[in-house]
Write an enzyme that holds these catalytic residues in place. Structure first.
Site, PDB file in Angstrom:
ATOM      1  N   GLN A   1      22.387   2.789  30.908  1.00  0.00           N
ATOM      2  CA  GLN A   1      23.234   2.003  32.099  1.00  0.00           C
ATOM      3  C   GLN A   1      23.233   2.531  33.268  1.00  0.00           C
ATOM      4  O   GLN A   1      22.992   1.867  34.347  1.00  0.00           O
ATOM      5  CB  GLN A   1      24.942   1.468  31.422  1.00  0.00           C
TER       6      GLN A   1
ATOM      7  N   HIS B   1      20.466   1.843  35.761  1.00  0.00           N
ATOM      8  CA  HIS B   1      20.218   0.401  36.249  1.00  0.00           C
ATOM      9  C   HIS B   1      20.615   0.307  37.818  1.00  0.00           C
ATOM     10  O   HIS B   1      19.737  -0.361  38.519  1.00  0.00           O
ATOM     11  CB  HIS B   1      21.101  -0.374  35.568  1.00  0.00           C
TER      12      HIS B   1
ATOM     13  N   GLU C   1      30.997  -4.983  28.998  1.00  0.00           N
ATOM     14  CA  GLU C   1      29.882  -5.874  28.717  1.00  0.00           C
ATOM     15  C   GLU C   1      29.028  -5.348  27.470  1.00  0.00           C
ATOM     16  O   GLU C   1      28.714  -6.129  26.667  1.00  0.00           O
ATOM     17  CB  GLU C   1      28.865  -5.642  29.921  1.00  0.00           C
ATOM     18  N   HIS C   2      28.775  -4.069  27.411  1.00  0.00           N
ATOM     19  CA  HIS C   2      28.175  -3.434  26.200  1.00  0.00           C
ATOM     20  C   HIS C   2      29.181  -2.448  25.467  1.00  0.00           C
ATOM     21  O   HIS C   2      29.630  -1.673  26.254  1.00  0.00           O
ATOM     22  CB  HIS C   2      26.807  -2.444  26.447  1.00  0.00           C
TER      23      HIS C   2
ATOM     24  N   ASP D   1      18.601  -4.833  24.706  1.00  0.00           N
ATOM     25  CA  ASP D   1      17.871  -5.291  25.950  1.00  0.00           C
ATOM     26  C   ASP D   1      16.845  -5.856  25.985  1.00  0.00           C
ATOM     27  O   ASP D   1      16.165  -6.712  26.612  1.00  0.00           O
ATOM     28  CB  ASP D   1      17.837  -4.038  26.837  1.00  0.00           C
TER      29      ASP D   1
ATOM     30  N   HIS E   1      46.130 -48.934  31.794  1.00  0.00           N
ATOM     31  CA  HIS E   1      46.041 -48.355  30.755  1.00  0.00           C
ATOM     32  C   HIS E   1      46.609 -49.026  29.604  1.00  0.00           C
ATOM     33  O   HIS E   1      46.094 -49.276  28.273  1.00  0.00           O
ATOM     34  CB  HIS E   1      46.643 -46.610  30.694  1.00  0.00           C
TER      35      HIS E   1
END
Lengths: 435, 435
Positions: A259, A262, A327-328, A361, A420
């Site tokens: 990670q 990245h 996230e992960h 991934d 209505h």
């Protein structure tokens, strides 16, 4: 050095809270520039696209060359080495098989008053996928965005990818072909998003735009939201690993670094009940960092945003992980399934030490487009439902209307919505007259 | 007079395209004011809420009275007439039964390489529901927002409702109680949204905020999006009716008027293959308008945005309806199910002339929070999934990793992500050494 915490220490709560609210991203404010680009594309269509592409991508095009031709795609795809082609084909097949299982079922049922109720799912008619250029142009992301759309049944899927200096990315084009993409345009930046949202002479508009991009692309997606649907605006990537002392420190260190490599703003966190593992993983990260071509990026991420937290036990680790809503999430423990019921919020979970996050991934099958920045508290990763809409269905019989219509009349009256109420009353009166 | 079109006329395409792109709303730009209110609530918490509530709602409170007590709710709920209580109970029961069917199933399966894959759904931990004050304070909307959240399993659901001059709305409080709402605060405007998103001394923050509101509330929801999840930003209501000459013009006219009476910006459209029905409905609308207390609103909506379109046949009507992608679609024809396969985009569909749209607003069962402004092309009405997140799961065995790991290595290498590749390689090497 990353932050090192121990949940037994005084001051832990404050330090952990700081970790949660750490600002990792300074998004430049490009909203005004982007608004100008969108207005230009809306006003001048293709002419604006050609001018902006010449300026930003150093690429002189004519309108008929905005779209990459089938011949060009053939030629590019033909240049992909067989090993890469096979790997991409395996990934596409596995991602497709996983997402096909996500297709939801329509429903129709008759209830106790005889009303027929239900819903059905229909695909979005046209979707657009933004693919970034340069080093962030990941073929795996093309598969992860395009395959769920095609599995959902989206009939038209258009891809835009910037091609600076005219250079095509063969793997991206192969991924588009394997995914069943219908059109590919050599176009990037806010102008690509504007073209997909509003259409030009050469590009028909779409109904939803997905895919990652830089600050300009993100701002353009925000700006066109409402006119079209968009997926999430993704922030920098994150991983949280919960580990005990039964796992290999080297594996954990490499997962944290995958990670970290990245982006300098990425975040990697280890939670463990073992101080010895914490020490060993820190040492392994330091050792392995030196071996990485992207050491500068991964090192900055680990130094600025990395964290190693020693917890009293694994349940406490799960509890802290829920506060992060990563996230992960890797659960690298002797019995990972045992911890699963305690996990409330995570984008994707990887179980056991033979499941590196990197598998997810590329070739695992589940999607790698996942909620970042703690948004797994309230949102999900990209999936087939993102390309479907649920339409609800209701059909009353005269008997059903007689049974529940009077309650609707009462509530419409209470809310002051006379028409209505009257729309029900007129029908009930007719039914009563007919009896 | 509404627009009257015939698809056979020259110029029809241009006129219909104008109908599609008609601007019905001029949202005032209140972003700056709202940003100030949010900053104030973040900085000063309860003190800001009390000051803003005194100013906007003419209501002097202390922090301990922000929350409406159980005793106050008891007293208000006790004042609801039995007929209204029973109607609301019926609505709640039917909405709950319908939404319980939407609960999705978790999945777990083992694939051909022995990997265990799947997903599971978990509820959002805390949701906030904004309920508008004054005449737009609809108890039915409380049910429609709160029940799906509770069916999803959201453990904490907080409602904010402005109480100008301190006046409570008993039906809103009853709807909250019937829905299982956990906390109700007398609070409105952007300050309510800010309190739900960021929390104050008296109000814990939530993870997602839903519910309708005025321009300030809409701007506040936009501003806090990302920090928390939000539902859609709803525009003015719409109905499209496809009818043939087998149905009662009065019914259709009342259904058109039930949308028109919501708002001067609402839109009601009739598509029919029968010029006679078109004439009859227009005449009925004119006649019935005069009987409505909300005639000024409904009349303005019908005059400015209403449309009656005569089509060649019902299939053409379906095609035109798909271009509108209406929030509400009534198919009032002899055989409504026959047309259903031709409908690609609609928020909710009401089948047959015994199913007035107003049934769906109150007691039908399906949700009445639906996509407006043509967004049914890419989004769905509120449903149980809006309060759940999907977390994907993956577990590799050593054998599975050996089977698919090499492809991940190839793709990581192709994307230049060395640590990703190394995290797989290190494990494969270990497995090979162990053999």
């Amino acid at each position: 050095m990353p932050i090192r915490l121990n949940s037994r220490d005084p001051g832990f709560e404050e330090a952990f809270a700081r970790l949660l609210t750490m600002k990792r991203e300074d998004a430049p404010d490009v909203a005004e520039t982007v608004a100008g680009i969108i207005a230009d594309v809306r006003a001048r269509g293709d002419a604006a696209l050609l001018e902006l592409t010449a300026r930003f991508d150093r690429l002189e095009l004519t309108a008929d060359r905005l779209r990459i031709s089938a011949d060009e795609i053939d030629a590019a795809v033909g240049s992909v080495p067989p090993g890469q082609r096979e790997a991409l084909e395996l990934a596409a097949a596995r991602i497709r098989a996983y997402h096909e299982r996500q297709l939801p079922e329509d429903a129709s049922f008759t209830d106790d008053v005889g009303a027929t109720l239900g819903w059905r799912f229909t695909p979005i008619a046209a979707a657009g996928l933004y693919v970034p250029g340069g080093t962030a142009s990941y073929p795996s992301s093309v598969l992860m965005n395009a395959i769920p759309a095609k599995v959902a049944g989206v009939p038209r899927l258009a891809v835009t990818v910037p091609c600076p200096d005219g250079v095509l990315n063969p793997l991206v084009l192969l991924a588009a072909r394997l995914s069943g993409v219908d059109e590919v345009y050599r176009l990037g930046g806010a102008q690509a998003v504007a073209a997909l949202a509003y259409g030009t002479e050469s590009i028909a508009p779409v109904d939803k735009i997905t895919g990652p991009g830089n600050a300009f692309v993100a701002a353009a997606k925000r700006a066109v939201f409402g006119k079209v649907g968009i997926d999430m605006i993704a922030g920098p990537s994150e991983i949280l690993v919960i580990a005990d002392d039964t796992v290999e420190p080297e594996f954990i260190a490499l997962d944290l670094l995958s990670q970290a490599e990245h982006d300098e703003s990425a975040q990697a966190i280890l939670l463990t009940d073992s101080p010895a593992l914490a020490d060993a993983v820190e040492a392994e990260v330091a050792r392995l960092l030196a071996t990485l071509p992207r050491a500068a990026i991964a090192g900055a991420s680990w130094r600025d945003f990395g964290a190693v937290v020693v917890t009293r036990n694994l349940s406490e680790a799960a509890e802290l992980s829920n506060r992060v809503a990563p996230e992960h999430l890797e659960i690298c423990t002797e019995d990972p399934e045992a911890l699963l019921p305690e996990i409330a919020h995570a984008g994707a979970i990887f179980l056991g030490q033979w499941t590196p996050e990197a598998i997810g991934d590329y070739v695992g099958g589940p999607n790698h487009v996942l909620p970042t920045a703690r948004s797994a508290r309230f949102s999900s990763g990209l999936n087939v439902m993102d390309f479907l809409k649920r339409t609800t269905l209701a059909k009353m019989t005269p008997e059903a209307l007689k049974a529940i219509g009077p309650a609707a009349e009462v509530l419409a009256q209470a809310e002051g919505l006379t028409a209505h109420g009257a729309s029900v009353t007129a029908r009930l009166e007719r039914l009563n007259r007919e009896e």
